[in-house]
Write a protein that holds these residues in place. Structure first.
Motif, short mmCIF file in Angstrom:
data_model
loop_
_atom_site.label_atom_id
_atom_site.label_comp_id
_atom_site.label_asym_id
_atom_site.label_seq_id
_atom_site.Cartn_x
_atom_site.Cartn_y
_atom_site.Cartn_z
N LYS A 187 0.83 -1.22 0.00
CA LYS A 187 0.00 0.00 0.00
C LYS A 187 0.85 1.26 0.00
N GLN A 188 2.03 1.20 0.56
CA GLN A 188 2.90 2.37 0.60
C GLN A 188 3.46 2.70 -0.77
N LEU A 189 3.88 1.68 -1.50
CA LEU A 189 4.45 1.88 -2.84
C LEU A 189 3.40 1.83 -3.95
N ASN A 190 2.16 1.43 -3.56
CA ASN A 190 1.08 1.29 -4.52
C ASN A 190 1.46 0.31 -5.64
N THR A 191 1.94 -0.86 -5.25
CA THR A 191 2.28 -1.89 -6.22
C THR A 191 1.43 -3.14 -5.97
N TRP A 192 1.12 -3.85 -7.05
CA TRP A 192 0.36 -5.10 -6.98
C TRP A 192 1.07 -6.15 -7.82
N ASP A 193 1.31 -7.31 -7.23
CA ASP A 193 1.86 -8.45 -7.96
C ASP A 193 0.82 -9.56 -7.95
N LEU A 194 0.49 -10.08 -9.14
CA LEU A 194 -0.55 -11.09 -9.28
C LEU A 194 0.05 -12.43 -9.68
N PHE A 231 -12.11 -9.96 -0.06
CA PHE A 231 -11.32 -10.74 -1.00
C PHE A 231 -11.34 -10.14 -2.41
N LYS A 232 -11.71 -8.89 -2.50
CA LYS A 232 -11.81 -8.25 -3.82
C LYS A 232 -10.46 -7.72 -4.27
N ILE A 233 -10.05 -8.10 -5.47
CA ILE A 233 -8.83 -7.58 -6.09
C ILE A 233 -9.25 -6.58 -7.17
N PRO A 234 -8.81 -5.34 -7.11
CA PRO A 234 -9.27 -4.30 -8.06
C PRO A 234 -8.55 -4.39 -9.41
N TYR A 235 -8.92 -5.37 -10.21
CA TYR A 235 -8.20 -5.64 -11.46
C TYR A 235 -8.20 -4.43 -12.41
N SER A 284 -4.89 -2.33 -13.57
CA SER A 284 -4.48 -2.22 -14.98
C SER A 284 -4.34 -0.76 -15.42
N GLN A 285 -5.08 0.12 -14.77
CA GLN A 285 -5.03 1.53 -15.12
C GLN A 285 -4.11 2.34 -14.20
N GLY A 286 -3.52 1.64 -13.23
CA GLY A 286 -2.62 2.34 -12.32
C GLY A 286 -3.33 3.35 -11.43
#
Length: 220
Positions: A109-116, A206-210, A214-216
């Motif tokens: 959350k600090q870096l605003n990164t998501w790895d899937l 459990f929601k992942i904001p896909y 994708s839009q950053g």
């Protein structure tokens, strides 16, 4: 965390944690259930009883302590809803881990990164299925001790050398701990306590904001 809880965790860790080398040896040398000699029939029966007990628990949540491959300790809250859903919120870290039944997302959350990552490619899926699948394709070993039942599972054709080792209370069949052994040979152990079951967990957990990912545009 209270001193009482810390003492309970220390005792639980001493009782449940197994050296990684011993787990690796057990997984490498164990026979599938279909090939077990008669002397091991009781262990197989116990494993089936655990699978049946676990199948009745659709949702669970509580506190966790995690030990990473370097021995560093972190803690927080966990939520599990089978099939396929889990969430870990870390108390002193910007990280959170969410599985929605299809993918596992690691969010900083600090870096605003998501790895899937596909859930189907991690042995965590075996824990999150509706029940523990004791087919010979998945199970690698079962070991019954006076206090703990250890079940090692993996599927080389799906997960490669990765596997999951699950530890259950030998008397109540409650899940106490699991260790993920990844393809780099590193172990991450999660111990759970203050566990509650039965209540449905909000779908939003459990929601992942896909789309936003994708839009950053996920923000912090």
């Amino acid at each position: 965390m209270s001193k009482t809880v810390l003492h309970q965790i220390k005792r639980l860790r001493q009782r449940l944690l197994r050296p990684a080398a011993a787990l690796a040896l057990a997984a490498a040398t164990a026979l599938p259930l279909s090939s077990l000699p008669a002397a091991a029939a009781t262990d197989a029966q116990t494993a089936q009883q655990i699978a049946d007990h676990f199948a009745q628990i659709q949702a669970m949540y509580g506190d966790f302590i995690q030990f990473d491959p370097g021995g560093r300790q972190s803690e927080g809250k966990f939520y599990i809803e089978r099939p396929g859903k889990v969430r870990f919120d870390y108390a002193s870290s910007p990280l959170r881990v969410i599985a929605d039944g299809s993918n596992v997302a690691i969010n900083n959350k600090q870096l605003n990164t998501w790895d899937l990552y596909p859930l189907s490619k991690t042995p965590m899926k075996l824990l999150l299925d509706r029940h523990i699948d004791l087919s010979s394709a998945n199970i690698q070993s079962v070991k019954v001790d006076p206090d703990v039942v250890t079940i090692v599972m993996g599927d080389h054709s799906v997960f490669g050398s990765s596997r999951i080792t699950m530890l259950f209370d030998a008397h109540t069949y409650d899940l106490k701990q699991w260790t993920i052994h990844d393809q780099q040979g590193k172990d991450t152990t999660v111990m759970i306590y203050n566990v509650k079951t039965g209540s449905k967990i909000a779908d939003s957990a459990f929601k992942i904001p896909y789309t936003a990912i994708s839009q950053g545009q996920t923000g912090n």
